[in-house]
Write a protein that holds these residues in place. Structure first.
Motif, short mmCIF file in Angstrom:
data_model
loop_
_atom_site.label_atom_id
_atom_site.label_comp_id
_atom_site.label_asym_id
_atom_site.label_seq_id
_atom_site.Cartn_x
_atom_site.Cartn_y
_atom_site.Cartn_z
N ASN A 77 2.15 7.46 6.43
CA ASN A 77 2.60 8.00 7.72
C ASN A 77 2.97 6.89 8.69
O ASN A 77 2.63 5.72 8.48
N ARG A 99 1.80 3.11 2.81
CA ARG A 99 1.04 4.03 3.66
C ARG A 99 1.83 5.32 3.92
O ARG A 99 3.05 5.29 3.98
N SER A 122 -0.68 4.67 -1.26
CA SER A 122 -1.90 4.93 -0.50
C SER A 122 -1.86 6.34 0.09
O SER A 122 -0.80 6.84 0.45
N THR A 123 -3.04 6.97 0.19
CA THR A 123 -3.12 8.26 0.86
C THR A 123 -3.90 8.13 2.16
O THR A 123 -4.17 9.12 2.83
N LYS A 124 -4.28 6.91 2.48
CA LYS A 124 -5.09 6.68 3.68
C LYS A 124 -4.19 6.55 4.90
O LYS A 124 -3.42 5.60 5.02
N ARG A 125 -4.25 7.54 5.79
CA ARG A 125 -3.38 7.54 6.96
C ARG A 125 -3.91 6.55 7.99
O ARG A 125 -5.10 6.48 8.26
N VAL A 126 -2.98 5.78 8.56
CA VAL A 126 -3.31 4.87 9.66
C VAL A 126 -2.56 5.38 10.88
O VAL A 126 -1.35 5.56 10.84
N GLU A 170 2.42 4.95 11.99
CA GLU A 170 1.23 4.63 12.77
C GLU A 170 1.37 5.07 14.22
O GLU A 170 0.40 5.20 14.94
N GLU A 196 0.82 -1.21 0.00
CA GLU A 196 0.00 0.00 0.00
C GLU A 196 0.85 1.26 0.00
O GLU A 196 0.43 2.30 -0.48
N GLU A 215 2.21 -5.08 6.81
CA GLU A 215 2.41 -3.73 6.34
C GLU A 215 1.96 -2.67 7.34
O GLU A 215 1.58 -1.57 6.97
N CYS A 216 1.96 -3.00 8.62
CA CYS A 216 1.89 -1.95 9.63
C CYS A 216 3.14 -1.11 9.40
O CYS A 216 4.23 -1.66 9.22
N THR A 217 3.00 0.21 9.36
CA THR A 217 4.07 1.08 8.90
C THR A 217 4.51 2.04 9.99
O THR A 217 3.68 2.71 10.61
#
Ligand SMILES: [Zn+2]
Ligand SMILES: [Zn+2]
Length: 85
Positions: A7, A5, A68-72, A9, A3, A28-30
């Motif tokens: 940012n 990501r 991805s532009t979806k921030r987690v 997390e 993805e 893919e926890c970032t």
């Protein structure tokens, strides 16, 4: 496909696709390198797994397969992996 990501997390630091300090776990926890070293002690707080440096996607591929532009972000904060008990 990753993805990529946008940012960390943990601290919400921006990690653009070209960031050299972005680390991911197998899910893919970032996270940024600072958090992995100083907060997480090298283990993912979500799954307990280890981290690898996130590969850099070449610019031409980013055009075709954008990041991805979806921030987690864990608003409740994050810390070293804990036992469920
Ligand atoms: Zn961070
Ligand atoms: Zn994880």
């Amino acid at each position: 496909m990753l993805e990529l990501r946008p940012n960390c997390e943990c601290c919400d630091k921006d990690l653009p696709p070209e960031a050299m300090d972005a680390l991911i776990c197998t899910f893919e926890c970032t996270f940024c390198a600072d958090c992995v070293a100083n907060v997480l002690a090298g283990a993912c707080p979500n799954c307990g797994g280890n981290f690898s440096m996130r590969p850099i996607r070449p610019a031409a591929m980013l055009m075709k397969y954008p990041a991805s532009t979806k921030r987690v972000f864990k608003a409740e904060g994050c810390g070293p992996a804990r036992d469920a008990a």
